[in-house]
Design a protein around this motif. Structure first.
Motif, PDB file in Angstrom:
ATOM      1  N   ILE A  10      -3.222 -24.403  17.911  1.00 20.40           N
ATOM      2  CA  ILE A  10      -2.629 -23.108  18.265  1.00 20.40           C
ATOM      3  C   ILE A  10      -1.735 -23.271  19.495  1.00 20.40           C
ATOM      4  O   ILE A  10      -0.596 -22.789  19.527  1.00 20.40           O
ATOM      5  CB  ILE A  10      -3.730 -22.055  18.516  1.00 20.40           C
ATOM      6  N   ALA A  11      -2.244 -23.982  20.505  1.00 14.15           N
ATOM      7  CA  ALA A  11      -1.471 -24.169  21.735  1.00 14.15           C
ATOM      8  C   ALA A  11      -0.187 -24.943  21.493  1.00 14.15           C
ATOM      9  O   ALA A  11       0.850 -24.672  22.115  1.00 14.15           O
ATOM     10  CB  ALA A  11      -2.325 -24.881  22.783  1.00 14.15           C
ATOM     11  N   SER A  12      -0.223 -25.899  20.560  1.00 15.41           N
ATOM     12  CA  SER A  12       0.959 -26.724  20.289  1.00 15.41           C
ATOM     13  C   SER A  12       2.000 -25.995  19.457  1.00 15.41           C
ATOM     14  O   SER A  12       3.147 -26.445  19.359  1.00 15.41           O
ATOM     15  CB  SER A  12       0.538 -27.998  19.539  1.00 15.41           C
ATOM     16  N   GLY A  13       1.615 -24.880  18.845  1.00 14.87           N
ATOM     17  CA  GLY A  13       2.513 -24.159  17.968  1.00 14.87           C
ATOM     18  C   GLY A  13       2.474 -24.626  16.523  1.00 14.87           C
ATOM     19  O   GLY A  13       3.176 -24.069  15.676  1.00 14.87           O
ATOM     20  N   ALA A  14       1.656 -25.647  16.231  1.00 14.19           N
ATOM     21  CA  ALA A  14       1.550 -26.128  14.851  1.00 14.19           C
ATOM     22  C   ALA A  14       0.960 -25.055  13.941  1.00 14.19           C
ATOM     23  O   ALA A  14       1.300 -24.976  12.757  1.00 14.19           O
ATOM     24  CB  ALA A  14       0.695 -27.388  14.793  1.00 14.19           C
ATOM     25  N   VAL A  15       0.073 -24.240  14.489  1.00 13.82           N
ATOM     26  CA  VAL A  15      -0.524 -23.122  13.755  1.00 13.82           C
ATOM     27  C   VAL A  15      -0.295 -21.846  14.560  1.00 13.82           C
ATOM     28  O   VAL A  15      -0.638 -21.785  15.745  1.00 13.82           O
ATOM     29  CB  VAL A  15      -2.030 -23.336  13.526  1.00 13.82           C
ATOM     30  N   THR A  16       0.302 -20.865  13.923  1.00 13.15           N
ATOM     31  CA  THR A  16       0.508 -19.558  14.546  1.00 13.15           C
ATOM     32  C   THR A  16      -0.417 -18.552  13.882  1.00 13.15           C
ATOM     33  O   THR A  16      -0.467 -18.467  12.648  1.00 13.15           O
ATOM     34  CB  THR A  16       1.965 -19.101  14.386  1.00 13.15           C
ATOM     35  N   ILE A  17      -1.155 -17.815  14.694  1.00 12.44           N
ATOM     36  CA  ILE A  17      -2.053 -16.792  14.161  1.00 12.44           C
ATOM     37  C   ILE A  17      -1.320 -15.460  14.170  1.00 12.44           C
ATOM     38  O   ILE A  17      -0.914 -14.963  15.224  1.00 12.44           O
ATOM     39  CB  ILE A  17      -3.341 -16.684  15.006  1.00 12.44           C
ATOM     40  N   ALA A  18      -1.128 -14.889  12.998  1.00  8.24           N
ATOM     41  CA  ALA A  18      -0.450 -13.599  12.903  1.00  8.24           C
ATOM     42  C   ALA A  18      -1.296 -12.516  13.558  1.00  8.24           C
ATOM     43  O   ALA A  18      -2.532 -12.567  13.513  1.00  8.24           O
ATOM     44  CB  ALA A  18      -0.207 -13.244  11.434  1.00  8.24           C
ATOM     45  N   PRO A  19      -0.672 -11.528  14.192  1.00 10.96           N
ATOM     46  CA  PRO A  19      -1.445 -10.417  14.765  1.00 10.96           C
ATOM     47  C   PRO A  19      -2.342  -9.807  13.689  1.00 10.96           C
ATOM     48  O   PRO A  19      -1.874  -9.480  12.594  1.00 10.96           O
ATOM     49  CB  PRO A  19      -0.367  -9.430  15.224  1.00 10.96           C
ATOM     50  N   PRO A  20      -3.628  -9.667  13.975  1.00 10.45           N
ATOM     51  CA  PRO A  20      -4.539  -9.160  12.944  1.00 10.45           C
ATOM     52  C   PRO A  20      -4.382  -7.664  12.709  1.00 10.45           C
ATOM     53  O   PRO A  20      -3.895  -6.927  13.582  1.00 10.45           O
ATOM     54  CB  PRO A  20      -5.920  -9.468  13.534  1.00 10.45           C
ATOM     55  N   THR A  21      -4.801  -7.224  11.543  1.00 11.23           N
ATOM     56  CA  THR A  21      -4.913  -5.796  11.268  1.00 11.23           C
ATOM     57  C   THR A  21      -6.124  -5.268  12.011  1.00 11.23           C
ATOM     58  O   THR A  21      -7.217  -5.818  11.898  1.00 11.23           O
ATOM     59  CB  THR A  21      -5.061  -5.545   9.760  1.00 11.23           C
ATOM     60  N   ARG A  22      -5.927  -4.186  12.791  1.00  7.91           N
ATOM     61  CA  ARG A  22      -6.978  -3.688  13.678  1.00  7.91           C
ATOM     62  C   ARG A  22      -7.590  -2.397  13.118  1.00  7.91           C
ATOM     63  O   ARG A  22      -6.883  -1.514  12.626  1.00  7.91           O
ATOM     64  CB  ARG A  22      -6.401  -3.426  15.069  1.00  7.91           C
ATOM     65  N   TYR A  23      -8.916  -2.318  13.191  1.00  4.40           N
ATOM     66  CA  TYR A  23      -9.666  -1.122  12.813  1.00  4.40           C
ATOM     67  C   TYR A  23     -10.614  -0.781  13.965  1.00  4.40           C
ATOM     68  O   TYR A  23     -11.104  -1.677  14.653  1.00  4.40           O
ATOM     69  CB  TYR A  23     -10.524  -1.362  11.564  1.00  4.40           C
ATOM     70  N   ALA A  24     -10.888   0.492  14.137  1.00  2.00           N
ATOM     71  CA  ALA A  24     -11.945   0.880  15.076  1.00  2.00           C
ATOM     72  C   ALA A  24     -13.291   0.422  14.525  1.00  2.00           C
ATOM     73  O   ALA A  24     -13.480   0.308  13.303  1.00  2.00           O
ATOM     74  CB  ALA A  24     -11.942   2.395  15.265  1.00  2.00           C
ATOM     75  N   LEU A  25     -14.225   0.160  15.428  1.00  2.00           N
ATOM     76  CA  LEU A  25     -15.571  -0.238  14.998  1.00  2.00           C
ATOM     77  C   LEU A  25     -16.143   0.781  14.015  1.00  2.00           C
ATOM     78  O   LEU A  25     -16.783   0.408  13.017  1.00  2.00           O
ATOM     79  CB  LEU A  25     -16.489  -0.370  16.216  1.00  2.00           C
ATOM     80  N   ALA A  26     -15.896   2.054  14.255  1.00  2.00           N
ATOM     81  CA  ALA A  26     -16.417   3.107  13.376  1.00  2.00           C
ATOM     82  C   ALA A  26     -15.827   3.047  11.977  1.00  2.00           C
ATOM     83  O   ALA A  26     -16.375   3.649  11.047  1.00  2.00           O
ATOM     84  CB  ALA A  26     -16.143   4.478  14.001  1.00  2.00           C
ATOM     85  N   ASP A  27     -14.711   2.340  11.824  1.00  3.15           N
ATOM     86  CA  ASP A  27     -14.046   2.248  10.527  1.00  3.15           C
ATOM     87  C   ASP A  27     -14.348   0.932   9.812  1.00  3.15           C
ATOM     88  O   ASP A  27     -13.565   0.473   8.965  1.00  3.15           O
ATOM     89  CB  ASP A  27     -12.531   2.395  10.707  1.00  3.15           C
ATOM     90  N   ALA A  28     -15.479   0.323  10.111  1.00  2.00           N
ATOM     91  CA  ALA A  28     -15.841  -0.959   9.499  1.00  2.00           C
ATOM     92  C   ALA A  28     -15.913  -0.860   7.978  1.00  2.00           C
ATOM     93  O   ALA A  28     -15.527  -1.798   7.268  1.00  2.00           O
ATOM     94  CB  ALA A  28     -17.168  -1.455  10.056  1.00  2.00           C
ATOM     95  N   ALA A  29     -16.396   0.270   7.447  1.00  2.00           N
ATOM     96  CA  ALA A  29     -16.488   0.419   5.990  1.00  2.00           C
ATOM     97  C   ALA A  29     -15.110   0.348   5.349  1.00  2.00           C
ATOM     98  O   ALA A  29     -14.938  -0.281   4.295  1.00  2.00           O
ATOM     99  CB  ALA A  29     -17.182   1.735   5.636  1.00  2.00           C
TER     100      ALA A  29
END
Length: 322
Positions: free
Chosen positions: A284-303
């Motif tokens: 990740i630090a080298s840039g060989a793998v880029t992590i796309a920004p994740p889709t975010r949910y509130a904890l209450a919306d786990a279902a």
């Protein structure tokens, strides 16, 4: 504190947000204030009962946060440290969680909490698949199923970094575009393409290795995509568990290897955990793998997060924010 609990196995509707008392960390344990919580397909298996746990139970194995308290004998971490964990114990879907010091690693300052929670379990999975279960080298033909998913996106990039020829299997044209952008050399869309025939067309004789997290729907096609002495790595059951096969089926297809690995056997010791996570942080630090920004949910919306994950409506990773 707010936590997700299930009283029975079943669909997403069994997921409930509730309040329980915080537990003080015991010997060798740390109390973590979670800032982001990873959502993974193994959480679905725990919810449905495919992987058994005593009920009632929490859900979730992965989160990133800050250490708020330490128990006796803790030497790996101090109060205020940024850490991330993906080896459980189950119950990470919570505002705070108590974990063993041997199940967590320090989080580099350069990696945000949501990226860490989106990538540790998936990234360490990609690492053991590509570097341990079958050691991918330059020139290998590698088939990666669910390539636009969380593990898949990391695996595509990492395999390309290693010099492999990557054949990505995805669900639709939009996902094919995503994985081509990550470096995939070829894409296959089931329903449009015959998986095994297309792999053999691309490779001539079949792939060196197939990484299949889909399960029932793709298992035989994956076996038929391999060259003689190739390896089938079945590491998930998104479409359900595959049917049992006779050992002779492997012989008839060219003396194939078949394995069903899990991350926890590759990170069983602190040394293995630190090495595996360290390799992930390095790419990740080298840039060989880029992590796309994740889709975010509130904890209450786990279902809802589980519904979207199972319906394959998402690409990349999902996180819950307490």
């Amino acid at each position: 504190m707010k936590v997700i609990r299930i009283e029975a196995n079943g669909g997403p509707d069994v997921i409930a947000l509730t309040d329980i008392a915080e537990r003080e960390p015991g010997l060798g344990e740390v109390l973590v204030r979670n800032h982001a919580i990873g959502v993974n397909f193994i959480d679905v298996y725990h919810r449905t009962g495919l992987y058994k746990n005593a009920l009632p139970t929490g859900l979730g194995l992965e989160a990133a946060g800050i250490v708020e308290a330490i128990g006796d004998g803790v030497t790996r971490f101090g109060v205020g440290d940024r850490i991330v964990y993906a080896n459980g114990p189950i119950g990470a879907y919570a505002e705070v969680h108590v974990v063993k010091q041997t199940q967590a690693v320090k989080l580099p300052d350069a990696i945000p909490f949501d990226i860490a929670a989106a990538s540790l379990l998936k990234g360490m999975t990609a690492r053991f698949l590509l570097r341990k279960t079958f050691r991918v080298e330059r020139g290998h033909f590698v088939v990666i199923h669910a390539a636009a998913g969380g593990v898949g996106q990391i695996a595509v990039q990492w395999a390309k970094h290693l010099g492999a020829n990557v054949i990505a299997v995805v669900g639709n044209h939009a996902k094919a575009k995503i994985v081509r952008g990550l470096g995939a050399d070829h894409t296959i869309i089931p329903g449009r393409d015959d998986i095994a025939a297309r792999v053999r067309e691309i490779t001539g004789v079949g792939a060196h290795v197939v990484y299949d997290s889909v399960g029932k729907d793709t298992f035989l096609a994956s076996l038929d995509s391999l060259r003689s002495l190739g390896m089938m790595v079945s590491f998930g059951n998104a479409s359900g568990p595959p049917e049992a096969i006779a050992p002779s089926a492997l012989q008839q297809r060219g003396s194939l290897f078949l394995t069903r690995p899990t991350l926890f056997h590759y990170t069983a010791t602190v040394e293995q955990l630190d090495e595996t996570a360290g390799d992930l942080f390095d790419v990740i630090a080298s840039g060989a793998v880029t992590i796309a920004p994740p889709t975010r949910y509130a904890l209450a919306d786990a279902a809802q997060a589980h519904r979207d994950l199972e319906a394959r409506k998402t690409t990349g990773s999902l996180v819950l924010i307490p």
